[in-house]
Design a protein around this motif. Structure first.
Motif, PDB file in Angstrom:
ATOM      1  N   GLU A 184     -26.212  72.740 -79.897  1.00  0.00           N
ATOM      2  CA  GLU A 184     -27.223  72.331 -80.869  1.00  0.00           C
ATOM      3  C   GLU A 184     -28.333  73.378 -80.943  1.00  0.00           C
ATOM      4  O   GLU A 184     -28.832  73.691 -82.025  1.00  0.00           O
ATOM      5  CB  GLU A 184     -27.789  70.963 -80.497  1.00  0.00           C
ATOM      6  CG  GLU A 184     -26.829  69.818 -80.738  1.00  0.00           C
ATOM      7  CD  GLU A 184     -27.321  68.494 -80.182  1.00  0.00           C
ATOM      8  OE1 GLU A 184     -26.808  67.442 -80.602  1.00  0.00           O
ATOM      9  OE2 GLU A 184     -28.225  68.517 -79.303  1.00  0.00           O
ATOM     10  N   PHE A 241     -27.044  76.326 -82.889  1.00  0.00           N
ATOM     11  CA  PHE A 241     -27.055  75.993 -84.312  1.00  0.00           C
ATOM     12  C   PHE A 241     -28.463  76.098 -84.879  1.00  0.00           C
ATOM     13  O   PHE A 241     -28.688  76.717 -85.928  1.00  0.00           O
ATOM     14  CB  PHE A 241     -26.504  74.574 -84.504  1.00  0.00           C
ATOM     15  CG  PHE A 241     -26.842  73.952 -85.831  1.00  0.00           C
ATOM     16  CD1 PHE A 241     -26.329  74.455 -87.017  1.00  0.00           C
ATOM     17  CD2 PHE A 241     -27.691  72.843 -85.899  1.00  0.00           C
ATOM     18  CE1 PHE A 241     -26.647  73.880 -88.243  1.00  0.00           C
ATOM     19  CE2 PHE A 241     -28.013  72.266 -87.111  1.00  0.00           C
ATOM     20  CZ  PHE A 241     -27.485  72.788 -88.289  1.00  0.00           C
ATOM     21  N   LEU A 242     -29.447  75.532 -84.188  1.00  0.00           N
ATOM     22  CA  LEU A 242     -30.822  75.556 -84.673  1.00  0.00           C
ATOM     23  C   LEU A 242     -31.358  76.986 -84.738  1.00  0.00           C
ATOM     24  O   LEU A 242     -32.105  77.343 -85.654  1.00  0.00           O
ATOM     25  CB  LEU A 242     -31.711  74.683 -83.779  1.00  0.00           C
ATOM     26  CG  LEU A 242     -33.136  74.428 -84.270  1.00  0.00           C
ATOM     27  CD1 LEU A 242     -33.137  73.750 -85.633  1.00  0.00           C
ATOM     28  CD2 LEU A 242     -33.907  73.574 -83.269  1.00  0.00           C
ATOM     29  N   VAL A 300     -30.102  78.451 -87.898  1.00  0.00           N
ATOM     30  CA  VAL A 300     -30.814  77.865 -89.044  1.00  0.00           C
ATOM     31  C   VAL A 300     -32.146  78.581 -89.262  1.00  0.00           C
ATOM     32  O   VAL A 300     -32.552  78.829 -90.406  1.00  0.00           O
ATOM     33  CB  VAL A 300     -31.062  76.353 -88.820  1.00  0.00           C
ATOM     34  CG1 VAL A 300     -32.030  75.803 -89.862  1.00  0.00           C
ATOM     35  CG2 VAL A 300     -29.752  75.577 -88.885  1.00  0.00           C
ATOM     36  N   TYR A 312     -24.240  77.388 -94.079  1.00  0.00           N
ATOM     37  CA  TYR A 312     -23.584  76.628 -93.022  1.00  0.00           C
ATOM     38  C   TYR A 312     -22.196  77.212 -92.716  1.00  0.00           C
ATOM     39  O   TYR A 312     -21.744  77.199 -91.575  1.00  0.00           O
ATOM     40  CB  TYR A 312     -23.483  75.154 -93.419  1.00  0.00           C
ATOM     41  CG  TYR A 312     -24.816  74.442 -93.345  1.00  0.00           C
ATOM     42  CD1 TYR A 312     -25.574  74.462 -92.188  1.00  0.00           C
ATOM     43  CD2 TYR A 312     -25.315  73.736 -94.440  1.00  0.00           C
ATOM     44  CE1 TYR A 312     -26.800  73.813 -92.100  1.00  0.00           C
ATOM     45  CE2 TYR A 312     -26.544  73.091 -94.372  1.00  0.00           C
ATOM     46  CZ  TYR A 312     -27.276  73.130 -93.200  1.00  0.00           C
ATOM     47  OH  TYR A 312     -28.494  72.484 -93.134  1.00  0.00           O
ATOM     48  N   GLU A 315     -21.287  70.529 -88.996  1.00  0.00           N
ATOM     49  CA  GLU A 315     -21.993  69.431 -89.661  1.00  0.00           C
ATOM     50  C   GLU A 315     -22.227  68.267 -88.707  1.00  0.00           C
ATOM     51  O   GLU A 315     -23.193  67.514 -88.848  1.00  0.00           O
ATOM     52  CB  GLU A 315     -21.212  68.971 -90.891  1.00  0.00           C
ATOM     53  CG  GLU A 315     -21.263  69.974 -92.043  1.00  0.00           C
ATOM     54  CD  GLU A 315     -20.373  69.586 -93.208  1.00  0.00           C
ATOM     55  OE1 GLU A 315     -19.507  68.695 -93.026  1.00  0.00           O
ATOM     56  OE2 GLU A 315     -20.546  70.170 -94.292  1.00  0.00           O
ATOM     57  N   ARG A 366     -25.374  69.143 -86.884  1.00  0.00           N
ATOM     58  CA  ARG A 366     -26.500  68.945 -87.802  1.00  0.00           C
ATOM     59  C   ARG A 366     -26.827  67.455 -87.930  1.00  0.00           C
ATOM     60  O   ARG A 366     -27.993  67.050 -87.830  1.00  0.00           O
ATOM     61  CB  ARG A 366     -26.175  69.519 -89.184  1.00  0.00           C
ATOM     62  CG  ARG A 366     -27.288  69.314 -90.207  1.00  0.00           C
ATOM     63  CD  ARG A 366     -26.870  69.798 -91.585  1.00  0.00           C
ATOM     64  NE  ARG A 366     -25.760  69.034 -92.116  1.00  0.00           N
ATOM     65  CZ  ARG A 366     -25.199  69.243 -93.304  1.00  0.00           C
ATOM     66  NH1 ARG A 366     -25.632  70.213 -94.074  1.00  0.00           N
ATOM     67  NH2 ARG A 366     -24.183  68.508 -93.715  1.00  0.00           N
ATOM     68  N   LYS A 413     -32.573  71.151 -94.323  1.00  0.00           N
ATOM     69  CA  LYS A 413     -32.551  72.426 -93.598  1.00  0.00           C
ATOM     70  C   LYS A 413     -33.977  72.922 -93.354  1.00  0.00           C
ATOM     71  O   LYS A 413     -34.292  73.449 -92.289  1.00  0.00           O
ATOM     72  CB  LYS A 413     -31.751  73.448 -94.395  1.00  0.00           C
ATOM     73  CG  LYS A 413     -31.388  74.701 -93.633  1.00  0.00           C
ATOM     74  CD  LYS A 413     -30.455  75.557 -94.477  1.00  0.00           C
ATOM     75  CE  LYS A 413     -30.055  76.828 -93.749  1.00  0.00           C
ATOM     76  NZ  LYS A 413     -29.169  77.665 -94.584  1.00  0.00           N
ATOM     77  N   LEU A 431     -35.401  71.222 -90.473  1.00  0.00           N
ATOM     78  CA  LEU A 431     -34.973  71.785 -89.191  1.00  0.00           C
ATOM     79  C   LEU A 431     -35.866  72.950 -88.775  1.00  0.00           C
ATOM     80  O   LEU A 431     -36.230  73.083 -87.602  1.00  0.00           O
ATOM     81  CB  LEU A 431     -33.520  72.256 -89.287  1.00  0.00           C
ATOM     82  CG  LEU A 431     -32.444  71.170 -89.325  1.00  0.00           C
ATOM     83  CD1 LEU A 431     -31.100  71.785 -89.693  1.00  0.00           C
ATOM     84  CD2 LEU A 431     -32.340  70.443 -87.995  1.00  0.00           C
TER      85      LEU A 431
END
Length: 219
Positions: A157, A160-161, A164, A172, A187, A190, A202, A205
């Motif tokens: 996670e 992923f962040l 982003v 994505y 996904e 997310r 987004k 985030l």
């Protein structure tokens, strides 16, 4: 310089035509779509030629700008919205950013302000970043009585962040490729963060990472 393709959504014909005339005088900006309502705009998606930026009026009779933003995320994964409004209400601004707006301007802004905002959103992703963060932070500090949540992210996670929040603004699909995952798996990460921390977009985030100092460039 590359041409920036723009879509305008505003219920006043005279405003749309005025914006089109103004934008096309600014150079390297071309209006390729216009819609007189949020409903017409959403029903037309996906557009035959996607715009680089959507200029969206807040005050419209069928769906206001916030309601359009809420539905837009269901239609498109990646989008840039500049919200035009005469309502500098903290709640409206906070909602706009939570649902994915990249900037806002008062309708009384100058041509220079408009061009500056469009260029910022297209080149760096947001307009007036410091103002955005200040307003959102002030709103939440003033209006939130709930206890602060402990931020707990898995390694995946967090990865992923970090992607982003990267200034390259990866899609994505690109993030999934970099993480060696399917888009569906990404996904899932997310969705888990969205649900756990009440995030809706987004942009949300990015603000979440900023406020909690989770990833670069906010550490």
């Amino acid at each position: 310089m590359n041409t920036t393709n723009v879509c305008i959504i505003d219920d006043h014909k005279i405003v749309r035509h005025g914006l089109i005339e103004l934008l096309e005088k600014l150079g390297n900006i071309k209006v390729i779509h216009e819609f007189e309502s949020g409903v017409d705009f959403l029903n037309a998606l996906p557009l035959d030629k996607k715009a680089d930026i959507y200029i969206l009026d807040y005050s419209m009779p069928d769906l206001n700008g916030i309601e359009v933003l809420k539905r837009l995320e269901e239609k498109e994964e990646e989008y840039r919205v500049l919200l035009l409004t005469q309502h500098f209400d903290e709640h409206i601004i906070n909602e706009a950013y939570n649902f994915g707006a990249r900037g806002f301007l008062n309708k009384n802004c100058t041509a220079h302000d408009l061009k500056y905002a469009i260029n910022n959103i297209v080149t760096i992703g947001y307009n007036n970043v410091s103002e955005i963060l200040k307003r959102v932070r002030n709103y939440e500090e003033t209006n939130s009585s709930r206890q602060k949540k402990t931020i707990e992210l898995s390694a995946r996670e967090h990865e992923f962040l970090t992607l982003v929040c990267d200034e390259k603004e990866f899609t994505y699909e690109q993030m999934a490729e970099k993480m060696g995952l399917s888009v569906k798996s990404l996904e899932g990460y997310r969705a888990a963060i969205f649900e756990r921390y009440g995030i809706k977009s987004k942009v949300g985030l990015v603000l979440f990472s900023f406020k909690n100092k989770i990833t670069e460039p906010f550490l």
